[in-house]
Write a protein that holds these residues in place. Sequence first.
Motif, PDB file in Angstrom:
ATOM      1  N   PRO A  25       0.734  -1.271   0.107  1.00  0.00           N
ATOM      2  CA  PRO A  25      -0.007  -0.065  -0.176  1.00  0.00           C
ATOM      3  C   PRO A  25       0.917   1.115  -0.132  1.00  0.00           C
ATOM      4  N   PHE A  26       0.245   2.316  -0.571  1.00  0.00           N
ATOM      5  CA  PHE A  26       0.963   3.589  -0.359  1.00  0.00           C
ATOM      6  C   PHE A  26       2.021   3.859  -1.153  1.00  0.00           C
ATOM      7  N   PRO A  27       2.439   3.401  -2.362  1.00  0.00           N
ATOM      8  CA  PRO A  27       3.593   3.730  -2.988  1.00  0.00           C
ATOM      9  C   PRO A  27       3.832   5.249  -3.454  1.00  0.00           C
ATOM     10  N   TRP A  28       4.802   5.754  -3.791  1.00  0.00           N
ATOM     11  CA  TRP A  28       5.789   5.487  -4.715  1.00  0.00           C
ATOM     12  C   TRP A  28       6.947   4.584  -4.008  1.00  0.00           C
ATOM     13  N   ILE A  29       7.321   3.471  -4.379  1.00  0.00           N
ATOM     14  CA  ILE A  29       8.138   2.570  -3.364  1.00  0.00           C
ATOM     15  C   ILE A  29       9.529   3.128  -3.485  1.00  0.00           C
ATOM     16  N   ASP A  30      10.307   3.994  -2.700  1.00  0.00           N
ATOM     17  CA  ASP A  30      11.880   3.865  -2.712  1.00  0.00           C
ATOM     18  C   ASP A  30      12.732   2.843  -2.810  1.00  0.00           C
ATOM     19  N   GLU A  31      12.418   1.876  -1.720  1.00  0.00           N
ATOM     20  CA  GLU A  31      13.384   0.819  -1.624  1.00  0.00           C
ATOM     21  C   GLU A  31      12.687  -0.184  -0.765  1.00  0.00           C
ATOM     22  N   ILE A  32      12.876  -1.311  -0.956  1.00  0.00           N
ATOM     23  CA  ILE A  32      12.545  -2.442   0.066  1.00  0.00           C
ATOM     24  C   ILE A  32      13.641  -2.551   1.100  1.00  0.00           C
ATOM     25  N   THR A  33      13.618  -2.496   2.023  1.00  0.00           N
ATOM     26  CA  THR A  33      14.704  -2.460   3.377  1.00  0.00           C
ATOM     27  C   THR A  33      14.845  -3.714   3.684  1.00  0.00           C
ATOM     28  N   ALA A  34      13.808  -4.507   4.052  1.00  0.00           N
ATOM     29  CA  ALA A  34      13.757  -5.957   4.218  1.00  0.00           C
ATOM     30  C   ALA A  34      12.514  -6.586   4.052  1.00  0.00           C
ATOM     31  N   LEU A  35      12.748  -7.834   3.413  1.00  0.00           N
ATOM     32  CA  LEU A  35      11.716  -8.815   3.266  1.00  0.00           C
ATOM     33  C   LEU A  35      12.108 -10.150   3.905  1.00  0.00           C
ATOM     34  N   ASN A  36      11.227 -10.605   4.519  1.00  0.00           N
ATOM     35  CA  ASN A  36      11.604 -11.764   5.496  1.00  0.00           C
ATOM     36  C   ASN A  36      10.346 -12.910   5.563  1.00  0.00           C
ATOM     37  N   TYR A  37      10.541 -14.041   5.582  1.00  0.00           N
ATOM     38  CA  TYR A  37       9.687 -15.096   5.887  1.00  0.00           C
ATOM     39  C   TYR A  37       9.933 -15.260   7.468  1.00  0.00           C
TER      40      TYR A  37
END
Length: 185
Positions: A82-94
Amino acid sequence: MNNQIKAMITTTKRSVRGPSIVTPEMLASWLRIDLTDEMPEMIQLLIDASNDAVQNHIGRSVVPCEYRKTWQGKLNNILVLPFPWIDEITALNYVDRNGIATAITNYNYNIEGDLSIPTRYRQLSTGEYIECQYTTTPFTEGGINIAILKTAAYMYERRGDCDSSEALVNSGAADMLKPFVRVFL
């Protein structure tokens, strides 16, 4: 084909990391009032509520923010941030049932907020979830600041007799924002 999430539970947490595109001085000028020592706090509250109303209406961030989004359940190919504009993904975890996080490194995303993750992470059992942390750039095109000012002015004139979403509609700001509303196909 519907690319939206079909998950049991989704949550989003936001923390603001930058200033609004509307300042208390701008709103005071719009309202044609003088800022006194007591007024900046009230004016800032009006700006914050208006920012939130505009952001929720168009589905895009209007202030620089950091978000933490989690998904549980069965996920589709594309997760929508939600709520882009996405600068960067700082973490993506399972995160497994024991709370142990494993970084997901093989993913793709775009500034509009579409996130694709590997297939093995799309069937989550009870207690497992995907967590994404990301930052946004404010969407400031096409008079977004005017919509914020109009919404805040409407609330100021009513002195608490309306909420921000009502003010957005009744001030005419929602009509101004129609071209910028994020639509999911």
